[in-house]
Design a protein around this motif. Sequence first.
Motif: not given
Length: 101
Positions: A30-48
């Motif tokens: 939720r916190i990151r979703g205020k700044v990043q897109s949902a796709q960017e948040v998911l990538l930060s939990a998987t690909v990155t």
Amino acid sequence: MKIAQKKKVKICFGSDLLGPLYGYQTQEFRIRGKVQSAQEVLLSATVTPAEMNGLGDKLGQIKPGFIADLLMMKSNPLDDITILDEPESNILFVMKEGRIY
């Protein structure tokens, strides 16, 4: 978060809250979703994290030859990343090593 994103800093999703703080772990979506897109948040939990740990050729994506665990959600986190803040209500099942749990 805004500064890091602007500077193109690679940020991985955190997973280090333990004990009584564990319940707050998923609020990061939720916190990151205020700044990043949902796709960017998911990538930060998987690909990155896979890339940052030198395993980008084996983990972090659903591709032939990759190792992956999957979550089946009630709805699409790309539409609302906050559904990941309440896994007990929104995860239908987890698939690990080809088995559904």
